[in-house]
Motif scaffolding. Structure first.
Motif, PDB file in Angstrom:
ATOM      1  N   ILE A 278      15.452  13.255 -48.888  1.00 51.40           N
ATOM      2  CA  ILE A 278      16.555  12.609 -48.173  1.00 51.40           C
ATOM      3  C   ILE A 278      16.073  11.341 -47.475  1.00 51.40           C
ATOM      4  CG2 ILE A 278      18.117  12.865 -46.200  1.00 51.40           C
ATOM      5  CD1 ILE A 278      18.447  15.813 -47.061  1.00 51.40           C
ATOM      6  N   LEU A 279      14.921  11.400 -46.859  1.00 51.46           N
ATOM      7  CA  LEU A 279      14.440  10.242 -46.101  1.00 51.46           C
ATOM      8  C   LEU A 279      13.972   9.120 -47.022  1.00 51.46           C
ATOM      9  CD1 LEU A 279      12.576  12.065 -43.211  1.00 51.46           C
ATOM     10  CD2 LEU A 279      14.688  10.750 -43.032  1.00 51.46           C
ATOM     11  N   LEU A 280      13.375   9.442 -48.138  1.00 51.20           N
ATOM     12  CA  LEU A 280      12.973   8.385 -49.080  1.00 51.20           C
ATOM     13  C   LEU A 280      14.197   7.685 -49.670  1.00 51.20           C
ATOM     14  CD1 LEU A 280       9.960  10.057 -50.924  1.00 51.20           C
ATOM     15  CD2 LEU A 280       9.890   8.146 -49.293  1.00 51.20           C
ATOM     16  N   ALA A 281      15.248   8.464 -49.960  1.00 53.47           N
ATOM     17  CA  ALA A 281      16.488   7.857 -50.445  1.00 53.47           C
ATOM     18  C   ALA A 281      17.105   6.968 -49.375  1.00 53.47           C
ATOM     19  CB  ALA A 281      17.476   8.943 -50.865  1.00 53.47           C
ATOM     20  N   ALA A 282      17.051   7.424 -48.125  1.00 54.73           N
ATOM     21  CA  ALA A 282      17.593   6.629 -47.024  1.00 54.73           C
ATOM     22  C   ALA A 282      16.808   5.339 -46.835  1.00 54.73           C
ATOM     23  CB  ALA A 282      17.556   7.462 -45.737  1.00 54.73           C
ATOM     24  N   GLN A 283      15.483   5.445 -46.931  1.00 53.91           N
ATOM     25  CA  GLN A 283      14.651   4.254 -46.779  1.00 53.91           C
ATOM     26  C   GLN A 283      14.947   3.242 -47.881  1.00 53.91           C
ATOM     27  OE1 GLN A 283      10.294   4.551 -47.363  1.00 53.91           O
ATOM     28  NE2 GLN A 283      10.113   3.796 -45.252  1.00 53.91           N
ATOM     29  N   ALA A 284      15.127   3.743 -49.099  1.00 48.42           N
ATOM     30  CA  ALA A 284      15.452   2.852 -50.220  1.00 48.42           C
ATOM     31  C   ALA A 284      16.803   2.184 -50.033  1.00 48.42           C
ATOM     32  CB  ALA A 284      15.435   3.640 -51.525  1.00 48.42           C
ATOM     33  N   TRP A 287      18.456   2.581 -44.892  1.00 45.66           N
ATOM     34  CA  TRP A 287      18.960   3.484 -43.855  1.00 45.66           C
ATOM     35  C   TRP A 287      20.483   3.471 -43.730  1.00 45.66           C
ATOM     36  CZ3 TRP A 287      15.420   6.905 -42.959  1.00 45.66           C
ATOM     37  CH2 TRP A 287      14.081   6.520 -43.132  1.00 45.66           C
ATOM     38  N   GLY A 288      21.146   3.032 -44.785  1.00 52.66           N
ATOM     39  CA  GLY A 288      22.588   3.213 -44.862  1.00 52.66           C
ATOM     40  C   GLY A 288      22.904   4.626 -45.336  1.00 52.66           C
ATOM     41  N   PRO A 289      24.189   4.983 -45.451  1.00 49.99           N
ATOM     42  CA  PRO A 289      24.584   6.327 -45.904  1.00 49.99           C
ATOM     43  C   PRO A 289      24.093   6.597 -47.327  1.00 49.99           C
ATOM     44  CG  PRO A 289      26.422   5.209 -44.853  1.00 49.99           C
ATOM     45  CD  PRO A 289      25.352   4.173 -45.031  1.00 49.99           C
ATOM     46  N   THR A 290      23.723   7.837 -47.575  1.00 52.93           N
ATOM     47  CA  THR A 290      23.289   8.257 -48.904  1.00 52.93           C
ATOM     48  C   THR A 290      23.894   9.626 -49.217  1.00 52.93           C
ATOM     49  OG1 THR A 290      21.302   9.324 -48.037  1.00 52.93           O
ATOM     50  CG2 THR A 290      21.087   7.031 -48.759  1.00 52.93           C
ATOM     51  N   ARG A 291      23.687  10.047 -50.454  1.00 53.15           N
ATOM     52  CA  ARG A 291      24.146  11.365 -50.873  1.00 53.15           C
ATOM     53  C   ARG A 291      22.976  12.149 -51.435  1.00 53.15           C
ATOM     54  NH1 ARG A 291      29.122  12.536 -55.143  1.00 53.15           N
ATOM     55  NH2 ARG A 291      28.586  14.720 -55.620  1.00 53.15           N
ATOM     56  N   TYR A 292      22.859  13.402 -51.025  1.00 51.36           N
ATOM     57  CA  TYR A 292      21.835  14.294 -51.565  1.00 51.36           C
ATOM     58  C   TYR A 292      22.549  15.537 -52.061  1.00 51.36           C
ATOM     59  CZ  TYR A 292      17.686  17.258 -51.914  1.00 51.36           C
ATOM     60  OH  TYR A 292      16.698  18.084 -52.384  1.00 51.36           O
ATOM     61  N   ASP A 294      25.466  17.481 -53.038  1.00 50.77           N
ATOM     62  CA  ASP A 294      26.891  17.316 -52.748  1.00 50.77           C
ATOM     63  C   ASP A 294      27.147  17.001 -51.276  1.00 50.77           C
ATOM     64  OD1 ASP A 294      27.654  17.877 -55.390  1.00 50.77           O
ATOM     65  OD2 ASP A 294      27.513  20.037 -55.014  1.00 50.77           O
ATOM     66  N   THR A 295      26.098  16.534 -50.574  1.00 47.36           N
ATOM     67  CA  THR A 295      26.224  16.296 -49.138  1.00 47.36           C
ATOM     68  C   THR A 295      25.933  14.842 -48.813  1.00 47.36           C
ATOM     69  OG1 THR A 295      25.475  18.561 -48.729  1.00 47.36           O
ATOM     70  CG2 THR A 295      25.453  17.042 -46.857  1.00 47.36           C
ATOM     71  N   LEU A 296      26.788  14.251 -47.992  1.00 49.24           N
ATOM     72  CA  LEU A 296      26.577  12.886 -47.510  1.00 49.24           C
ATOM     73  C   LEU A 296      25.706  12.904 -46.261  1.00 49.24           C
ATOM     74  CD1 LEU A 296      30.166  11.422 -47.934  1.00 49.24           C
ATOM     75  CD2 LEU A 296      28.180  11.056 -49.416  1.00 49.24           C
ATOM     76  N   HIS A 297      24.840  11.879 -46.149  1.00 50.87           N
ATOM     77  CA  HIS A 297      23.947  11.782 -44.999  1.00 50.87           C
ATOM     78  C   HIS A 297      23.994  10.371 -44.428  1.00 50.87           C
ATOM     79  CE1 HIS A 297      22.053  15.716 -45.486  1.00 50.87           C
ATOM     80  NE2 HIS A 297      22.095  15.495 -46.788  1.00 50.87           N
ATOM     81  N   ASP A 298      23.742  10.267 -43.128  1.00 52.63           N
ATOM     82  CA  ASP A 298      23.589   8.974 -42.467  1.00 52.63           C
ATOM     83  C   ASP A 298      22.523   9.120 -41.384  1.00 52.63           C
ATOM     84  OD1 ASP A 298      24.814  10.289 -40.337  1.00 52.63           O
ATOM     85  OD2 ASP A 298      26.742   9.299 -40.608  1.00 52.63           O
ATOM     86  N   ARG A 299      22.466   8.162 -40.464  1.00 53.59           N
ATOM     87  CA  ARG A 299      21.358   8.175 -39.503  1.00 53.59           C
ATOM     88  C   ARG A 299      21.339   9.413 -38.614  1.00 53.59           C
ATOM     89  NH1 ARG A 299      20.142   1.960 -37.504  1.00 53.59           N
ATOM     90  NH2 ARG A 299      20.346   0.991 -39.571  1.00 53.59           N
ATOM     91  N   ALA A 300      22.505   9.991 -38.363  1.00 48.21           N
ATOM     92  CA  ALA A 300      22.536  11.193 -37.530  1.00 48.21           C
ATOM     93  C   ALA A 300      21.746  12.321 -38.178  1.00 48.21           C
ATOM     94  CB  ALA A 300      23.983  11.630 -37.281  1.00 48.21           C
ATOM     95  N   SER A 301      21.969  12.568 -39.464  1.00 48.14           N
ATOM     96  CA  SER A 301      21.220  13.634 -40.135  1.00 48.14           C
ATOM     97  C   SER A 301      19.800  13.191 -40.485  1.00 48.14           C
ATOM     98  CB  SER A 301      21.951  14.109 -41.392  1.00 48.14           C
ATOM     99  OG  SER A 301      22.187  13.055 -42.291  1.00 48.14           O
ATOM    100  N   TYR A 302      19.581  11.885 -40.683  1.00 49.64           N
ATOM    101  CA  TYR A 302      18.224  11.420 -40.954  1.00 49.64           C
ATOM    102  C   TYR A 302      17.283  11.774 -39.795  1.00 49.64           C
ATOM    103  CZ  TYR A 302      20.456   8.478 -44.556  1.00 49.64           C
ATOM    104  OH  TYR A 302      21.186   8.014 -45.630  1.00 49.64           O
ATOM    105  N   ARG A 303      17.792  11.690 -38.567  1.00 51.30           N
ATOM    106  CA  ARG A 303      16.954  12.040 -37.414  1.00 51.30           C
ATOM    107  C   ARG A 303      16.492  13.487 -37.512  1.00 51.30           C
ATOM    108  NH1 ARG A 303      18.889   9.181 -31.811  1.00 51.30           N
ATOM    109  NH2 ARG A 303      17.304  10.599 -31.054  1.00 51.30           N
ATOM    110  N   TYR A 304      17.395  14.361 -37.942  1.00 49.09           N
ATOM    111  CA  TYR A 304      17.014  15.770 -38.072  1.00 49.09           C
ATOM    112  C   TYR A 304      15.896  15.924 -39.095  1.00 49.09           C
ATOM    113  CZ  TYR A 304      16.920  20.581 -39.545  1.00 49.09           C
ATOM    114  OH  TYR A 304      16.470  21.834 -39.871  1.00 49.09           O
ATOM    115  N   TYR A 305      16.042  15.305 -40.251  1.00 46.48           N
ATOM    116  CA  TYR A 305      15.048  15.491 -41.305  1.00 46.48           C
ATOM    117  C   TYR A 305      13.722  14.816 -40.954  1.00 46.48           C
ATOM    118  CZ  TYR A 305      18.777  17.607 -43.914  1.00 46.48           C
ATOM    119  OH  TYR A 305      19.787  18.451 -44.294  1.00 46.48           O
TER     120      TYR A 305
END
Length: 329
Positions: A278-284, A287-292, A294-305
């Motif tokens: 999830i974090l490598l996809a976000a970095q690529a 740090w905009g929204p991504t999908r992993y 069937d789940t969408l992620h953004d900076r709020a969930s990136y902090r958790y991971y």
């Protein structure tokens, strides 16, 4: 465009929450101190050692004990710089001498100083100020972090103010003294499991301490498990402390407990793999929204991971090689 790391983009100017080794092992006698240092060399810096000047020192021999502690700090057995000390409490006549003797004689300053039996904010602030003044006087370059032991009614009522004090990196819960301070109103079954997690007054205390720490980016450190034979009990205590109460660190009073505690606080392999992906996809994606899946992620969930990977690193778990760019400074 430069690749940004999680530490740069996920906290919006805030200081990332502190991460300390998951286990804090206490040793009071010279024999146990040396045994603990040898075990730390074997296992690595996945646990801290607290050399105890409070309960470890014989009455009348406080200075001698502090000098022993100082002789071990920065010595050849202190390989990782993850050895702290617990000094006497504010009401004890020797606490200032503990600070002076240890900071003056140690080859390296302790990783932290634990202050026991805190009763109110002014006492804690005075002790922290004295430690800071002493280290400046002795020319020690870096501030010495302080950990506070919450085990009195007074400390619990001011726990958010204590967590907010500059210089404090962790709050620890002193279960035994806290239960005893209720003069029999809490049964002794609350000093061990499952009562320590089920009694309402003890639950409240643990939750208040944890909440205060997380509000100010400090580390909540859970009380000891009194079980020294059945490590499955210790592991279960650690898991409950972590998963139900939000603690990220736990005390150990027996060497056999250390590995059980560290393992219980470490993320599982699948958690590490998911967090990395999830974090490598976000970095690529800068740090905009991504999908992993069937789940969408953004900076709020990136902090958790990101917290998952930081916890993995602190507990000595293997980090996938392709996650290295996430930790780049």
């Amino acid at each position: 465009m430069r690749v940004l790391t999680p530490a740069e983009v996920l906290f919006d100017g805030e200081t990332p929450p502190a991460v300390l080794p998951a286990c804090d092992h206490y040793a009071g006698s010279e024999k146990l101190m040396l045994k603990s240092l040898a075990l730390q060399q074997q296992l690595g810096p996945v646990f801290d050692i607290t050399l105890d000047c409070e309960d470890g020192a014989q009455v009348g021999r406080e200075a001698e004990h502090a000098e022993l502690v100082a002789s071990l700090l920065g010595g050849e057995q202190d390989r990782f710089g993850r050895v702290g000390v617990r000094i006497h409490d504010f009401a004890h006549a020797h606490w200032r001498d503990d600070v002076r003797l240890i900071l003056r004689a140690a080859k390296r300053a302790p990783a932290y100083i634990t202050l026991p039996k805190i009763r109110n904010v002014p006492d804690a602030a005075e002790m922290i100020a004295f430690i800071e003044a002493t280290r400046r006087e002795l020319g020690i370059a870096q501030p010495v972090p302080v950990q506070l032991l919450v085990e009195t009614h007074g400390a619990l009522t001011r726990v958010f103010e204590l967590a907010a004090l500059p210089g404090v990196e962790a709050l620890s819960f002193g279960l035994m003294d806290f239960v005893s301070a209720h003069d029999g109103a809490i049964p002794d079954t609350a000093m061990r499991s499952p009562g320590q997690f089920d009694h309402p007054l003890v639950r409240r205390a643990k939750l208040e301490i944890s909440a205060a720490c997380h509000a100010f980016g400090k580390v909540p450190s859970h009380n000891v498990s009194t079980e020294v034979r059945d490590m499955s009990v210790v592991a279960n205590d650690a898991q409950r402390a972590r998963n139900e109460f939000g603690y990220t660190r736990m005390w150990s009073i027996h060497p056999a407990q250390i590995e059980a505690i560290v393992a219980a606080f470490a993320p599982r392999d699948e958690e590490i793999s998911t967090a990395t992906a999830i974090l490598l996809a976000a970095q690529a994606a800068q740090w905009g929204p991504t999908r992993y899946g069937d789940t969408l992620h953004d900076r709020a969930s990136y902090r958790y991971y990101w917290s998952v990977l930081r916890r993995a690193q602190a507990t000595g778990r293997d980090i996938p090689p392709d996650a290295a760019p996430l930790f780049a400074k």
